[in-house]
Enzyme design. Sequence first.
Site, PDB file in Angstrom:
ATOM      1  N   LYS A 138      28.838  30.738  40.762  1.00  0.00           N
ATOM      2  CA  LYS A 138      29.661  31.425  41.577  1.00  0.00           C
ATOM      3  C   LYS A 138      28.977  31.177  42.985  1.00  0.00           C
ATOM      4  O   LYS A 138      29.535  30.781  44.324  1.00  0.00           O
ATOM      5  CB  LYS A 138      29.714  32.595  41.295  1.00  0.00           C
ATOM      6  CG  LYS A 138      29.691  33.825  42.257  1.00  0.00           C
ATOM      7  CD  LYS A 138      31.200  33.875  42.856  1.00  0.00           C
ATOM      8  CE  LYS A 138      31.045  34.596  44.345  1.00  0.00           C
ATOM      9  NZ  LYS A 138      30.299  35.672  44.787  1.00  0.00           N
TER      10      LYS A 138
HETATM   11  O1  8HG Z   1      34.517  34.568  50.348  1.00  0.00           O
HETATM   12  C1  8HG Z   1      34.167  35.008  49.131  1.00  0.00           C
HETATM   13  N1  8HG Z   1      34.608  34.506  48.322  1.00  0.00           N
HETATM   14  C2  8HG Z   1      34.254  34.987  47.065  1.00  0.00           C
HETATM   15  N2  8HG Z   1      34.876  34.332  46.049  1.00  0.00           N
HETATM   16  N3  8HG Z   1      33.281  35.761  46.838  1.00  0.00           N
HETATM   17  C3  8HG Z   1      32.583  36.337  47.924  1.00  0.00           C
HETATM   18  C4  8HG Z   1      33.005  36.092  49.113  1.00  0.00           C
HETATM   19  N4  8HG Z   1      32.328  36.697  49.957  1.00  0.00           N
HETATM   20  C5  8HG Z   1      31.668  37.417  49.364  1.00  0.00           C
HETATM   21  O2  8HG Z   1      30.619  38.223  49.874  1.00  0.00           O
HETATM   22  N5  8HG Z   1      31.627  37.393  48.065  1.00  0.00           N
HETATM   23  C6  8HG Z   1      31.100  37.788  46.981  1.00  0.00           C
HETATM   24  O3  8HG Z   1      31.830  38.930  46.753  1.00  0.00           O
HETATM   25  C7  8HG Z   1      29.680  38.478  47.125  1.00  0.00           C
HETATM   26  C8  8HG Z   1      29.846  39.652  46.304  1.00  0.00           C
HETATM   27  O4  8HG Z   1      29.394  39.274  45.031  1.00  0.00           O
HETATM   28  C9  8HG Z   1      31.100  40.187  46.300  1.00  0.00           C
HETATM   29  C10 8HG Z   1      31.598  41.405  47.306  1.00  0.00           C
HETATM   30  O5  8HG Z   1      33.048  41.504  47.074  1.00  0.00           O
END
Ligand code: 8HG
Length: 307
Positions: free
Chosen positions: A237
């Site tokens: 991820k």
């Molecule tokens: O832009 C993002 N996409 C995804 N799929 N996950 C993200 C993004 N930005 C971000 O901070 N995250 C993750 O989501 C970090 C953290 O684990 C969580 C916060 O909602």
Amino acid sequence: MDFKYIEEFKDGVIIKEVKNFELPHIFDCGQCFRWERQENDNYIGVAFQRVIEVEKRGNDVYIYNATKDDFNNIWLEFFDLNRDYSDIKNELSNDEILKKSVEFGHGIRLLKQDPFEIVISFIISANNRIPMIRRAINTISSKWGKTLSYNGKTYYAFPTLEDLSKLSLEEIEACGVGFRAKYIHDTISKIYKFQEEAKVCKMLSEGEINWDLSYIKSLSDDECHKALQNFSGIGPKVADCIMLFSMEKYSAFPVDVWVKRAMQHFYLAPDVSLKKMRDFARDKFGDLSGFAQQYLFYYARENNIKI
Ligand code: 8HG
């Protein structure tokens, strides 16, 4: 290309007739941590050792504290302005389900951020909440980053590899990054040591890992995803986020809790594994998977969707 031309004025640069560009969509869609909305709805942020203020006025975008050279060397690419997002949105909107998310986040653009900053930032992001991630990155920057001033206020650049290579594990622990401190420390030392050895022309021997981020960026999407996971603290991820937000790998599809909810809400059964969700999306959206993911993440998070 999503703008017509630029003009310089005394405080910065005006990008004329910009399309597919909304400040809250770009800066609050999850891809970046160092941009803050101001009372007048402008955003101020720090990237590439500079601080700028961005304002949207009608169809024009004003960048304050930047020269025309800065625009050509940094901000043109940073904001991905050579890409036509209408094409991407049209293509993705063929999927009736995705259409709603695309309309909601119609002004999103994927920023091309600095790989080293994004590696460290997304190691911090694992099992973390966005306000905590932002706070930790700000602490690291204010302790070891270059001081920048703008309109009488002080800002801090994200520290360079050299700045951070001198830190002890304890110093990183003191930044509010929790159990991730050792991953950050280890990652910095791997990249730094590799860089120093390359300077004295030490050759890579068979089976040795190349830790250079420009090299990793030059790999194919799948190889890049794999190479990033050699660092400690980077799983599938986090690797997807790094390659999407700083290495121009647009088939990435990071599945966090919000994207998982969106996929379950819109497309899939609740018991599907993260790996299967990623494969399903990459099959469906191909080289546009990363864009699809960003529209879904922003929609799911802003609307607090539940499954
Ligand atoms: O832009 C993002 N996409 C995804 N799929 N996950 C993200 C993004 N930005 C971000 O901070 N995250 C993750 O989501 C970090 C953290 O684990 C969580 C916060 O909602």
